[in-house]
Design an enzyme around this catalytic site. Structure first.
Site, PDB file in Angstrom:
ATOM      1  N   ALA A  13       0.833  -1.198   0.000  1.00  0.00           N
ATOM      2  CA  ALA A  13       0.000   0.000   0.000  1.00  0.00           C
ATOM      3  C   ALA A  13       0.866   1.247   0.000  1.00  0.00           C
ATOM      4  O   ALA A  13       1.827   1.346   0.760  1.00  0.00           O
ATOM      5  CB  ALA A  13      -0.902   0.003   1.231  1.00  0.00           C
ATOM      6  N   THR A  14       0.517   2.195  -0.849  1.00  0.00           N
ATOM      7  CA  THR A  14       1.272   3.447  -0.920  1.00  0.00           C
ATOM      8  C   THR A  14       0.506   4.619  -0.315  1.00  0.00           C
ATOM      9  O   THR A  14       1.066   5.709  -0.188  1.00  0.00           O
ATOM     10  CB  THR A  14       1.635   3.778  -2.378  1.00  0.00           C
ATOM     11  OG1 THR A  14       0.444   3.953  -3.129  1.00  0.00           O
ATOM     12  CG2 THR A  14       2.493   2.683  -2.993  1.00  0.00           C
ATOM     13  N   HIS A  29     -10.562  -1.037   2.396  1.00  0.00           N
ATOM     14  CA  HIS A  29      -9.700  -1.831   1.514  1.00  0.00           C
ATOM     15  C   HIS A  29      -9.185  -3.063   2.238  1.00  0.00           C
ATOM     16  O   HIS A  29      -9.213  -4.173   1.689  1.00  0.00           O
ATOM     17  CB  HIS A  29      -8.500  -0.989   1.028  1.00  0.00           C
ATOM     18  CG  HIS A  29      -8.742  -0.264  -0.249  1.00  0.00           C
ATOM     19  ND1 HIS A  29      -8.114  -0.619  -1.409  1.00  0.00           N
ATOM     20  CD2 HIS A  29      -9.530   0.797  -0.543  1.00  0.00           C
ATOM     21  CE1 HIS A  29      -8.511   0.192  -2.375  1.00  0.00           C
ATOM     22  NE2 HIS A  29      -9.363   1.065  -1.880  1.00  0.00           N
ATOM     23  N   ARG A  30      -8.712  -2.901   3.461  1.00  0.00           N
ATOM     24  CA  ARG A  30      -8.187  -4.044   4.237  1.00  0.00           C
ATOM     25  C   ARG A  30      -9.284  -5.074   4.490  1.00  0.00           C
ATOM     26  O   ARG A  30      -9.063  -6.264   4.364  1.00  0.00           O
ATOM     27  CB  ARG A  30      -7.581  -3.569   5.551  1.00  0.00           C
ATOM     28  CG  ARG A  30      -6.249  -2.907   5.370  1.00  0.00           C
ATOM     29  CD  ARG A  30      -5.663  -2.456   6.702  1.00  0.00           C
ATOM     30  NE  ARG A  30      -4.467  -1.685   6.450  1.00  0.00           N
ATOM     31  CZ  ARG A  30      -3.307  -1.912   7.026  1.00  0.00           C
ATOM     32  NH1 ARG A  30      -3.185  -2.866   7.899  1.00  0.00           N
ATOM     33  NH2 ARG A  30      -2.268  -1.170   6.729  1.00  0.00           N
ATOM     34  N   ARG A  32     -12.044  -5.602   2.731  1.00  0.00           N
ATOM     35  CA  ARG A  32     -12.444  -6.268   1.483  1.00  0.00           C
ATOM     36  C   ARG A  32     -11.436  -7.309   1.033  1.00  0.00           C
ATOM     37  O   ARG A  32     -11.814  -8.292   0.390  1.00  0.00           O
ATOM     38  CB  ARG A  32     -12.652  -5.226   0.367  1.00  0.00           C
ATOM     39  CG  ARG A  32     -13.916  -4.446   0.530  1.00  0.00           C
ATOM     40  CD  ARG A  32     -14.259  -3.554  -0.634  1.00  0.00           C
ATOM     41  NE  ARG A  32     -13.223  -3.375  -1.626  1.00  0.00           N
ATOM     42  CZ  ARG A  32     -13.065  -2.302  -2.363  1.00  0.00           C
ATOM     43  NH1 ARG A  32     -13.872  -1.282  -2.218  1.00  0.00           N
ATOM     44  NH2 ARG A  32     -12.112  -2.212  -3.264  1.00  0.00           N
ATOM     45  N   ARG A  33     -10.163  -7.109   1.335  1.00  0.00           N
ATOM     46  CA  ARG A  33      -9.163  -8.099   0.936  1.00  0.00           C
ATOM     47  C   ARG A  33      -9.376  -9.415   1.659  1.00  0.00           C
ATOM     48  O   ARG A  33      -9.170 -10.469   1.086  1.00  0.00           O
ATOM     49  CB  ARG A  33      -7.747  -7.562   1.203  1.00  0.00           C
ATOM     50  CG  ARG A  33      -7.302  -6.582   0.147  1.00  0.00           C
ATOM     51  CD  ARG A  33      -5.829  -6.312   0.211  1.00  0.00           C
ATOM     52  NE  ARG A  33      -5.334  -5.744   1.449  1.00  0.00           N
ATOM     53  CZ  ARG A  33      -5.319  -4.448   1.735  1.00  0.00           C
ATOM     54  NH1 ARG A  33      -5.815  -3.568   0.890  1.00  0.00           N
ATOM     55  NH2 ARG A  33      -4.809  -4.024   2.872  1.00  0.00           N
ATOM     56  N   ASP A  62      -0.627  -1.030  -4.839  1.00  0.00           N
ATOM     57  CA  ASP A  62      -1.733  -0.102  -5.029  1.00  0.00           C
ATOM     58  C   ASP A  62      -1.395   1.201  -4.307  1.00  0.00           C
ATOM     59  O   ASP A  62      -1.435   1.245  -3.081  1.00  0.00           O
ATOM     60  CB  ASP A  62      -3.012  -0.706  -4.473  1.00  0.00           C
ATOM     61  CG  ASP A  62      -4.256   0.061  -4.842  1.00  0.00           C
ATOM     62  OD1 ASP A  62      -4.179   0.995  -5.662  1.00  0.00           O
ATOM     63  OD2 ASP A  62      -5.320  -0.266  -4.296  1.00  0.00           O
TER      64      ASP A  62
END
Length: 147
Positions: A13-14, A29-30, A32-33, A62
């Site tokens: 992750a950026t 995001h975390r 959903r992964r 990403d």
């Protein structure tokens, strides 16, 4: 594409969470992964994070445009960072997937920083595409093969 491969998967992750809205996006995001993912935060040290990934591990980065933004706002040598990243990406040790954004299809931005970002992002995307085996452009959730 990543989850079609055997886990464990790495998500590099950026993004940086400077406000509550971004913290909520990152948390979503975390969530959903789900299981099978490890998350590596690399807002600046993306090349190093990729080099440290285990041989054969599927990696999802990403995203490049946030990484570029982080370097620009830190007043780093963007060209040197982009060259280093492209060099590392040219030598993958596993299936690596890199997300970026196409930012040059709209109007010319009205300020110098935005124009510089658009130009730098275009050059970065060209460098990465040049070393990639496959390039897909996602339009409305549909992949269009570019390379």
């Amino acid at each position: 594409m990543v989850t079609a491969l055997a886990s464990p998967w790495a998500y590099i992750a950026t993004a940086q969470a400077y406000d509550n809205e971004m913290r909520e996006r990152i948390a979503l995001h975390r969530w959903r992964r789900g299981e099978g993912w490890s998350t590596i935060d690399a807002p600046l040290d993306l090349a190093e994070a990729l080099e440290a990934s285990p041989d054969g591990q599927p990696v999802l980065v990403d995203c490049l445009t946030l990484w570029l933004t982080n370097h620009m706002l830190a007043d780093h040598d963007v060209d040197a960072a982009c060259r280093r990243l492209a060099d590392v990406l040219s030598r993958p040790r596993g299936p690596w997937f890199v997300v970026t954004n196409e930012v040059g299809q709209g109007i010319v931005p009205d300020n110098a920083l935005a124009r510089r970002f658009r130009d730098d992002a275009g050059r970065l995307n060209q460098r990465v595409a040049a070393v990639a085996d496959t390039v897909l452009l996602m339009v409305a959730g549909l992949p269009l093969k570019v390379k």
